[in-house]
Design a protein around this motif. Structure first.
Motif, short mmCIF file in Angstrom:
data_model
loop_
_atom_site.label_atom_id
_atom_site.label_comp_id
_atom_site.label_asym_id
_atom_site.label_seq_id
_atom_site.Cartn_x
_atom_site.Cartn_y
_atom_site.Cartn_z
N VAL A 408 0.80 -1.13 0.24
CA VAL A 408 0.04 -0.14 -0.04
C VAL A 408 0.94 1.24 -0.08
CG1 VAL A 408 -1.86 -1.21 1.23
CG2 VAL A 408 -0.14 0.13 2.54
N ALA A 409 2.12 1.20 -0.23
CA ALA A 409 3.09 2.33 -0.25
C ALA A 409 2.75 3.40 -1.39
CB ALA A 409 4.58 1.64 -0.71
N SER A 410 1.96 2.95 -2.41
CA SER A 410 1.62 4.04 -3.27
C SER A 410 0.31 4.64 -2.94
CB SER A 410 1.68 3.31 -4.76
OG SER A 410 0.66 2.08 -5.00
N LEU A 411 -0.35 3.74 -2.27
CA LEU A 411 -1.61 4.40 -1.87
C LEU A 411 -1.72 5.65 -0.66
CD1 LEU A 411 -4.85 4.19 -1.95
CD2 LEU A 411 -4.91 2.53 -0.56
N LEU A 412 -0.61 5.36 0.10
CA LEU A 412 -0.71 6.14 1.66
C LEU A 412 -0.37 7.56 1.34
CD1 LEU A 412 0.74 3.46 3.95
CD2 LEU A 412 -1.48 4.67 4.06
N PRO A 413 0.68 7.92 0.34
CA PRO A 413 0.95 9.11 -0.14
C PRO A 413 -0.14 9.85 -0.61
CG PRO A 413 2.93 7.64 -0.54
CD PRO A 413 1.67 6.85 -0.31
N LEU A 414 -0.82 9.27 -1.61
CA LEU A 414 -1.94 9.79 -2.15
C LEU A 414 -2.99 10.08 -0.88
CD1 LEU A 414 -3.83 10.80 -4.57
CD2 LEU A 414 -4.81 8.25 -4.68
N LEU A 415 -3.35 9.44 -0.28
CA LEU A 415 -4.33 9.73 0.80
C LEU A 415 -3.70 10.68 1.83
CD1 LEU A 415 -5.71 6.07 1.35
CD2 LEU A 415 -6.92 7.99 0.49
N GLU A 416 -2.61 10.63 2.17
CA GLU A 416 -2.12 11.78 2.98
C GLU A 416 -2.13 13.28 2.28
OE1 GLU A 416 1.87 10.62 4.11
OE2 GLU A 416 1.19 8.88 5.42
N LYS A 417 -1.98 12.98 1.09
CA LYS A 417 -2.17 14.56 0.52
C LYS A 417 -3.43 14.99 0.19
CE LYS A 417 1.76 13.76 -2.70
NZ LYS A 417 2.15 13.57 -4.02
N LEU A 418 -4.35 14.16 0.45
CA LEU A 418 -6.01 14.54 0.42
C LEU A 418 -6.46 14.65 1.97
CD1 LEU A 418 -7.01 11.98 -2.35
CD2 LEU A 418 -6.59 14.59 -2.63
N THR A 419 -5.73 14.29 2.69
CA THR A 419 -6.28 14.62 4.11
C THR A 419 -5.36 15.28 4.96
OG1 THR A 419 -5.42 12.22 4.82
CG2 THR A 419 -7.36 12.24 4.08
N THR A 420 -4.54 16.28 4.46
CA THR A 420 -3.67 16.83 5.38
C THR A 420 -3.98 18.17 5.51
OG1 THR A 420 -1.96 15.57 4.67
CG2 THR A 420 -1.48 17.72 5.48
N GLY A 421 -4.19 18.77 6.38
CA GLY A 421 -4.48 20.23 6.77
C GLY A 421 -6.03 20.81 6.38
N LYS A 422 -6.04 22.02 5.91
CA LYS A 422 -7.34 22.29 5.72
C LYS A 422 -8.07 21.60 4.60
CE LYS A 422 -7.14 26.77 8.05
NZ LYS A 422 -7.05 28.48 7.41
N THR A 423 -7.24 20.99 3.86
CA THR A 423 -7.80 20.22 2.71
C THR A 423 -8.74 19.18 3.21
OG1 THR A 423 -5.99 20.71 1.32
CG2 THR A 423 -7.44 18.83 0.30
N ALA A 424 -8.32 18.65 3.91
CA ALA A 424 -9.14 17.52 4.77
C ALA A 424 -10.74 17.97 5.27
CB ALA A 424 -8.57 16.80 5.80
N GLU A 425 -10.88 19.06 5.52
CA GLU A 425 -12.08 19.54 5.96
C GLU A 425 -12.99 19.73 4.43
OE1 GLU A 425 -11.68 23.17 8.10
OE2 GLU A 425 -10.20 22.38 9.44
#
Length: 696
Positions: A408-425
């Motif tokens: 899942v190494a390629s999946l985790l970076p994508l999800l972290e980018k989409l759920t970091t900071g105010k973007t997650a809200e």
């Protein structure tokens, strides 16, 4: 000047004016002094009338020559404010121009002759003014400012800074408004143009008309262009649609509406497709992408079965800790279907220890509890319990943690980018948080409400997040299009009886947004009313994004209307020129010669000079003509083969436009004042079931 001759001669001195002057003087003499021409007054008046008519005809012909030459050097100014943009219920306004035919190819070829160069370039007075302006830039700045004044009263005012070859539009004096039938828009439109040549201005022109017609208008802007955002804002309020305006902007999360890219779906497997679709599927990455799809699909199915709406944050949470989801779901299934196993699980937890857990499952949170459930499910009684979701979760928790992290190494970076900071809200909104007044929208709600949506993805700050969000939105739109195609817009809900409405998608820099989701959107979305207008720079941008020449041709082949501004790549220009027929143009050849003769004939030699007219086949348009287009001008290939030359109106100063905000900060302040929660949304929209609060 006569139109009976084979070759049209417009680039030459206006000799007709000489005849007009002489004929005018003759008419004057016949009226004032008939005796000077030995005519009786009754006859001289008739003769004067004839001379006057001849003078007028020749003057008009001479002025046409002068206007044509002037038009080649400087086009008439074409300015239009936002309020002056015409709006029609049957047609789409593109600008002013003319239908390009063989005549215009002939005229364009005529401008290439060296003897006519003096008619195409500014005269010596203009060049002297530019020289004087440069020399006095620091010593006498007031003089330079006077010479630069853009006024008809200034005979040496600078040419517009549009570059290119102005004769491409100047060869036609009779312009007309150019329209595209709205029925043709469902075939989709693609706009090519290099940087800063007018794509955004054209987008503003088309978006303005769509908003004022009251249609669903969705603008995808990867860069998050402030001017385009302000234009959408102003036109929505001008059309009294401010209450139906949604702004989603990753760069301005405090004023942005919220959107759950994976919260709405027809089939739960769409969630996994939207997430895994952002991962590379080339080469060795294909296997990891397929595993990521399966893993996200297991999580999404479990969340739906637990009564929770999937979002990026929840998926990220359970990718990192699948054991927690497994325990929750297993306990729910056991409690509902085989409660007798609960006592066995509790007994296993008291008996088993960490050393009893298999090595591949050690290191997981609550490993003993997981193994206790596994032992119970593996018993004779537990084997009678079958649940496909539970089996998927069981297989996931059995993976060795180190091995699991690798796949899942390629999946985790994508999800972290989409759920970091105010973007997650913005991408994982909390539907139960009543203190957050920012609206939550979904595409089905937008279409039912005929709303206006601006999507600013802020790609300059983070292109990968912008691409992932854009692709997810496109995938969601494809799903909504399929639902509308099958069930109509209202799908049995009370409301108007329309089965579909026009859904206008304006996708700026769409090569940054597109993926495999975009192809079915333009290929099959027309049946649901989707009308895509895509803007990009070159065809190579599309191929670089897709990585496949065949798919690139497939995408381009689904656009029936083509508008091409200046491009810098011949291959892109050939997308237009190779579709055009060849035409015959006339060529003139000067032949001159002499020949000696017999001395006894009384002549030393004979000579002759001839003008020979022939025809040659040439393309209606060359790629070089597209490459040299001035800014704000374009060739449009419309309605199945009609070639139009158009130019967009220059924007008039909108300083007096009270609806145009001065900055994004002004929009933010007004949105903060107008945001309010939607405790009584049903009072305003009885036929609509929004996925969140009232919009601002």
């Amino acid at each position: 000047m006569s139109n009976r001759y084979v070759i049209e001669a417009l680039l030459r001195p206006a000799v007709e004016l000489n005849t007009a002057v002489v004929a005018g003087m003759a008419a004057y003499v016949c009226v004032q002094a008939p005796w000077a021409v030995a005519l009786a007054p009754s006859v001289s008046y008739v003769t004067a009338s004839g001379f006057a008519v001849l003078s007028v005809v020749r003057a008009r012909q001479g002025m046409k020559i002068i206007r044509y030459r002037r038009n080649l050097a400087r086009l008439r100014r074409y300015v239009m404010s936002a309020r002056q943009i015409p709006v029609s219920r049957q047609r789409l306004f593109l600008g002013r121009g003319f239908r390009w035919t063989q005549k215009h190819t002939q005229r364009l070829q005529d401008t290439l002759r060296p003897e006519v160069a003096k008619y195409l370039h500014p005269g010596r007075l203009y060049q002297a003014a530019r020289w004087l302006e440069m020399r006095t830039e620091h010593s006498v700045p007031a003089l330079g400012k006077l010479l630069r004044t853009d006024s008809p009263l200034n005979p040496v005012r600078p040419l517009p800074p549009v570059g290119g070859n102005p004769v491409l539009h100047g060869i036609e004096l009779d312009e007309q408004d150019v329209w595209l039938a709205l029925l043709e828009r469902v075939g989709h439109t693609i706009v090519y143009g290099t940087t800063r040549v007018g794509k955004t201005r054209l987008a503003e022109l088309l978006v303005t008309q769509d908003i004022r017609r009251g249609e669903v208008t969705i603008v995808f802007d990867p860069k998050g262009d402030a001017d385009l955002m302000k234009r959408v804002w102003a036109e929505a309020h001008r059309a009294s649609r401010g209450d139906a305006l949604y702004i989603f902007h990753l760069g301005w999360p405090e004023i942005s509406a919220r959107y759950n890219a994976v919260g709405r779906f027809g089939r739960v497997s769409e969630v996994a497709s939207r997430v895994a679709g952002q991962l590379s599927g080339e080469g060795n990455s294909a296997a990891f992408r397929e595993f990521a799809w399966r893993f996200v699909n297991i999580i999404a199915r479990a969340l739906v079965a637990l009564g929770e709406r999937p979002d990026y944050s929840l998926i990220m949470r359970y990718v990192n800790n699948i054991a927690d989801l497994y325990i929750r779901y297993a306990e729910k299934v056991i409690r509902e279907q085989m409660p007798s196993l609960q006592a066995q699980i509790q007994n296993n937890q008291q008996v088993l220890g960490d050393d009893d857990v298999p090595r591949n499952m050690q290191g997981q949170p609550d490993a003993v509890r997981i193994w206790s459930i596994e032992v119970a499910l593996s018993s004779e009684e537990g084997k009678q319990l079958y649940d496909s979701i539970l089996d998927g979760l069981r297989s996931a928790v059995r993976y060795d943690r180190t091995y699991f992290d690798k796949i899942v190494a390629s999946l985790l970076p994508l999800l972290e980018k989409l759920t970091t900071g105010k973007t997650a809200e913005l991408l994982a909104p909390d539907y139960l948080d009543m203190s957050d007044s920012r609206p939550i929208f979904d595409w089905e709600q937008i279409i039912r409400k005929k709303a206006v949506v601006y999507i600013g993805l802020d790609a300059l700050s983070d292109s990968e997040v912008a691409s992932a969000v854009g692709n997810s939105m496109f995938a969601d739109l494809v799903s909504v299009a399929g639902h509308i195609y099958k069930h109509g817009i209202h799908a049995g809900l009370p409301g108007e009886g329309e089965s579909k409405v026009p859904i206008n998608l304006h996708c700026d820099e769409f090569n940054e947004l597109m993926g495999d989701e975009f192809i079915p959107l333009i290929n099959k979305g027309g049946g649901a009313g989707m009308q895509v207008t895509a803007y990009t720079q070159t065809s190579s941008d599309i191929e670089a994004r897709i990585g496949n020449a065949a798919k690139t041709a497939q995408v381009q082949g689904n656009f029936n209307n083509l508008i091409m501004l200046r491009v810098r790549e011949n291959r892109t220009a050939e997308l237009l020129t190779t579709q055009l027929p060849k035409v015959e143009i006339y060529t003139k050849t000067l032949v001159s010669g002499h020949q000696d003769t017999d001395i006894n004939a009384g002549q030393d030699f004979t000579s002759n000079t001839q003008d020979r007219v022939g025809t040659v086949k040439v393309p209606l348009l060359e790629p070089a003509d597209v490459v040299t287009l001035p800014k704000g001008q374009a060739f449009a290939f419309l309605e199945g083969g009609q070639l139009w030359k158009i130019r967009m109106p220059l924007p008039a100063g909108d300083a007096d436009d009270v609806l145009m905000p001065e900055s994004i900060a002004q929009i933010a302040e007004e949105m903060r004042r107008n945001y309010h929660s939607g405790e009584a949304w049903w009072n305003d929209a009885p036929a609509i079931v929004p996925a969140g609060g009232e919009h601002g």
